[in-house]
Structures are given as C-alpha cells and as structure tokens.
Write a protein that holds these residues in place. Structure first.
Motif, PDB file in Angstrom:
ATOM      1  N   PRO A  25       4.552  -4.203  -6.746  1.00 45.48           N
ATOM      2  CA  PRO A  25       5.472  -3.465  -6.839  1.00 45.48           C
ATOM      3  C   PRO A  25       5.861  -2.814  -8.419  1.00 45.48           C
ATOM      4  N   GLU A  26       5.713  -3.327  -8.674  1.00 44.96           N
ATOM      5  CA  GLU A  26       6.279  -3.154 -10.390  1.00 44.96           C
ATOM      6  C   GLU A  26       5.991  -2.004 -10.963  1.00 44.96           C
ATOM      7  N   LYS A  27       4.172  -1.864 -10.203  1.00 46.59           N
ATOM      8  CA  LYS A  27       3.707  -0.524 -10.725  1.00 46.59           C
ATOM      9  C   LYS A  27       4.149   0.614 -10.291  1.00 46.59           C
ATOM     10  N   LEU A  28       4.456   0.410  -8.722  1.00 43.29           N
ATOM     11  CA  LEU A  28       4.189   1.568  -8.086  1.00 43.29           C
ATOM     12  C   LEU A  28       5.563   2.216  -8.355  1.00 43.29           C
ATOM     13  N   LEU A  29       6.656   1.008  -8.194  1.00 36.17           N
ATOM     14  CA  LEU A  29       8.264   1.419  -8.932  1.00 36.17           C
ATOM     15  C   LEU A  29       8.242   2.297 -10.116  1.00 36.17           C
ATOM     16  N   GLU A  30       7.079   2.599 -11.107  1.00 32.10           N
ATOM     17  CA  GLU A  30       6.737   3.494 -12.438  1.00 32.10           C
ATOM     18  C   GLU A  30       7.049   4.794 -11.816  1.00 32.10           C
ATOM     19  N   LEU A  31       6.524   5.343 -10.796  1.00 33.22           N
ATOM     20  CA  LEU A  31       6.356   6.069 -10.178  1.00 33.22           C
ATOM     21  C   LEU A  31       7.741   7.071 -10.649  1.00 33.22           C
ATOM     22  N   LEU A  32       8.417   6.369  -9.819  1.00 30.44           N
ATOM     23  CA  LEU A  32      10.681   6.624  -9.891  1.00 30.44           C
ATOM     24  C   LEU A  32      10.659   6.790 -10.675  1.00 30.44           C
ATOM     25  N   GLU A  33      10.271   6.736 -12.220  1.00 36.74           N
ATOM     26  CA  GLU A  33      10.795   6.625 -13.385  1.00 36.74           C
ATOM     27  C   GLU A  33      12.167   6.098 -13.491  1.00 36.74           C
ATOM     28  N   GLY A  48      12.406  -8.130   0.464  1.00 31.35           N
ATOM     29  CA  GLY A  48      12.703  -7.285  -0.644  1.00 31.35           C
ATOM     30  C   GLY A  48      11.446  -6.460  -1.553  1.00 31.35           C
ATOM     31  N   TYR A  49      10.265  -7.084  -0.813  1.00 31.16           N
ATOM     32  CA  TYR A  49       8.962  -6.214  -1.607  1.00 31.16           C
ATOM     33  C   TYR A  49       9.820  -4.984  -2.730  1.00 31.16           C
ATOM     34  N   PHE A  50      10.346  -4.574  -2.577  1.00 27.33           N
ATOM     35  CA  PHE A  50      10.645  -3.571  -3.576  1.00 27.33           C
ATOM     36  C   PHE A  50      12.176  -4.031  -4.302  1.00 27.33           C
ATOM     37  N   THR A  51      12.900  -4.105  -2.989  1.00 30.02           N
ATOM     38  CA  THR A  51      14.675  -3.918  -3.459  1.00 30.02           C
ATOM     39  C   THR A  51      14.430  -5.368  -4.991  1.00 30.02           C
ATOM     40  N   ILE A  52      13.441  -6.455  -4.861  1.00 27.81           N
ATOM     41  CA  ILE A  52      14.149  -7.506  -5.965  1.00 27.81           C
ATOM     42  C   ILE A  52      13.159  -6.558  -7.632  1.00 27.81           C
ATOM     43  N   PRO A  53      12.394  -6.421  -7.633  1.00 30.61           N
ATOM     44  CA  PRO A  53      11.975  -5.523  -8.794  1.00 30.61           C
ATOM     45  C   PRO A  53      12.659  -4.568  -8.725  1.00 30.61           C
ATOM     46  N   ALA A  54      13.398  -4.066  -7.974  1.00 35.56           N
ATOM     47  CA  ALA A  54      14.290  -2.632  -8.273  1.00 35.56           C
ATOM     48  C   ALA A  54      15.283  -3.130  -9.375  1.00 35.56           C
ATOM     49  N   ALA A  55      15.310  -3.428  -8.121  1.00 38.29           N
ATOM     50  CA  ALA A  55      17.152  -4.036  -9.324  1.00 38.29           C
ATOM     51  C   ALA A  55      16.861  -4.876 -10.515  1.00 38.29           C
ATOM     52  N   GLY A  56      15.835  -5.174 -10.976  1.00 36.89           N
ATOM     53  CA  GLY A  56      15.765  -5.801 -12.253  1.00 36.89           C
ATOM     54  C   GLY A  56      15.234  -4.730 -13.734  1.00 36.89           C
ATOM     55  N   CYS A 138       6.816   6.645  -1.123  1.00 35.65           N
ATOM     56  CA  CYS A 138       7.288   6.086   0.464  1.00 35.65           C
ATOM     57  C   CYS A 138       5.970   6.055   0.522  1.00 35.65           C
ATOM     58  N   ILE A 139       5.478   4.946   1.082  1.00 37.14           N
ATOM     59  CA  ILE A 139       4.195   4.227   1.548  1.00 37.14           C
ATOM     60  C   ILE A 139       4.611   4.287   2.570  1.00 37.14           C
ATOM     61  N   GLU A 140       2.693   4.861   3.306  1.00 37.15           N
ATOM     62  CA  GLU A 140       2.612   4.521   4.881  1.00 37.15           C
ATOM     63  C   GLU A 140       0.933   4.451   4.834  1.00 37.15           C
ATOM     64  N   TRP A 141       0.963   3.702   6.331  1.00 38.16           N
ATOM     65  CA  TRP A 141      -0.475   3.453   6.757  1.00 38.16           C
ATOM     66  C   TRP A 141      -1.239   5.279   7.015  1.00 38.16           C
ATOM     67  N   GLU A 142      -1.953   5.523   7.030  1.00 37.98           N
ATOM     68  CA  GLU A 142      -2.472   6.024   7.220  1.00 37.98           C
ATOM     69  C   GLU A 142      -3.245   6.642   8.361  1.00 37.98           C
ATOM     70  N   LYS A 143      -3.121   7.451   9.769  1.00 36.76           N
ATOM     71  CA  LYS A 143      -3.268   7.248  11.017  1.00 36.76           C
ATOM     72  C   LYS A 143      -5.012   7.331  11.128  1.00 36.76           C
ATOM     73  N   LYS A 144      -5.217   5.743  11.399  1.00 34.59           N
ATOM     74  CA  LYS A 144      -6.604   5.682  11.312  1.00 34.59           C
ATOM     75  C   LYS A 144      -7.052   4.212  11.185  1.00 34.59           C
ATOM     76  N   GLN A 145      -7.810   3.932  12.435  1.00 33.67           N
ATOM     77  CA  GLN A 145      -7.453   2.638  13.042  1.00 33.67           C
ATOM     78  C   GLN A 145      -8.188   1.703  11.619  1.00 33.67           C
ATOM     79  N   THR A 146      -7.430   1.100  12.180  1.00 33.38           N
ATOM     80  CA  THR A 146      -8.028  -0.316  10.804  1.00 33.38           C
ATOM     81  C   THR A 146      -6.991  -1.389  12.205  1.00 33.38           C
ATOM     82  N   GLU A 147      -7.603  -3.015  10.627  1.00 35.11           N
ATOM     83  CA  GLU A 147      -7.334  -4.304  11.354  1.00 35.11           C
ATOM     84  C   GLU A 147      -6.371  -4.304  11.597  1.00 35.11           C
TER      85      GLU A 147
END
Length: 194
Positions: A25-33, A48-56, A138-147
């Motif tokens: 999450p910390e690395k991905l939040l860098e994309l928002l500058e 709070g996967y993103f909420t907690i690090p974003a608040a920091g 935005c992060i999403e699941w690609e439209k393909k079969q996964t476990e």
C-alpha cells in the motif's frame, strides 16, 4: 447486502502478507503524489489497508467509506490503536457517496468497483466528489479465472474499466499490471471535458 458485495466475515483475505507483497500500500500510494494537506477518500475502506497508511501521508482528512458497519467498527478500532486523528469513518455506498462535491484531492478504489451497480453511477460519484484535477487510484481483478477473487461474471476487464473512466470525465494516466491477476489504473478528474 447484494450478491456482489464483499462478505465482511472474510476480512483476513483483505489484509495478508501475500497481498502486501504483491500490492504494497505505501508504494502504491506514491502514485497519487499526496501533499501535506490533501484530502483523501478511500472507497470500500474495509480493514484500512489504504486508509491507515494514507492518513500518515497527509494532515488533511482521510474519509473511509464502507457500506458494511462491521468493517467500519473494525477500522475504527485500528484507527484508535494507531492514534490517528485525521480519519473519518462514513457508512455509505459508492453509488451515492454521502459527501459534498469537489471535496477530495484523491480517491482510492481498491477491489470495489466490480461491486458497484451500475458502474457508471459509481464513476460519476467519484468524479463529483473529486476536485478538478484530482486523482484516482483504482485496483481491480482482471477479468479472467483465478483461484481467488470475485466470480468472473462480476469482474471488469482492464480495457473496459479504462474506457468507462474516460467516458465519465476522467483521463487515464496509467494502466499497469502489478500481477497476472490484478490491474491498476491511475486516472485524473478532468477540470473541463477531456
């Protein structure tokens, strides 16, 4: 709870070491500058996967929106444990975000847009609450079969979602694939028509 909504009884799936390795999450939040006083809205905030690090990363408000009261209770405990005073919990749906227009500098939508019905309404709401020029991660699941992940019929193909963003007032700046199962979009709310 609709058939598409995440079942809060499975919170362990939302935050585990494997997910953190693939999607740190910390690395991905860098994309928002994120700047010092930016206001952030985390849609489907869950654990709070993103909420907690974003608040920091900001002194501004971080709104954590979730449709499930159980998730907000869980997140509320974590916010207290972390002694964060800039997080506000909001119960509500992405299709009707209970916030004023043009309030957020950034919106995070992690694994939630496949639950939104209709998708266009959710994207329009995101556009409404974002300031002109604000960004979406935005992060999403690609439209393909996964476990793991939601049923294939609920998933949105990466190209389809990028197109939907563009049709609803956003400029897609980045579309990448952090793993073979997931994709990531960074989009900017257009100040005027794109």
């Amino acid at each position: 709870m609709t058939e598409r909504r995440f079942n809060p009884e499975h919170t362990e799936k939302l935050d585990n070491p494997e997910r953190r390795k693939v999607l740190p999450p910390e690395k991905l939040l860098e994309l928002l500058e994120i700047q010092d006083n930016d206001i952030i809205l985390d849609l489907g905030a869950g654990t709070g996967y993103f909420t907690i690090p974003a608040a920091g990363l900001t002194n501004g408000k971080v709104y954590a929106l979730d449709v499930a009261p159980q998730m907000l209770q869980y997140l509320g405990k974590r916010v207290k444990e972390e002694k964060l005073d800039n997080v506000e919990l909001i119960e509500g749906a992405i299709e009707c975000i209970p916030l004023a227009g043009q309030i957020a500098d950034h919106v995070i939508a992690s694994f939630v847009l496949h639950e939104v019905e209709p998708l266009e309404k959710g994207l329009q709401e995101m556009s409404r609450v974002l300031k002109p020029g604000g960004t979406v991660l935005c992060i999403e699941w690609e439209k393909k079969q996964t476990e793991q992940g939601p049923p294939l019929r609920h998933r949105i193909h990466s190209n389809e979602l990028a197109e939907a963003f563009e049709e609803n007032g956003f400029l897609v700046e980045k579309l990448t694939y952090p793993s073979d199962q997931h994709y990531l979009i960074v989009a900017r709310a257009c100040a005027h028509n794109c």
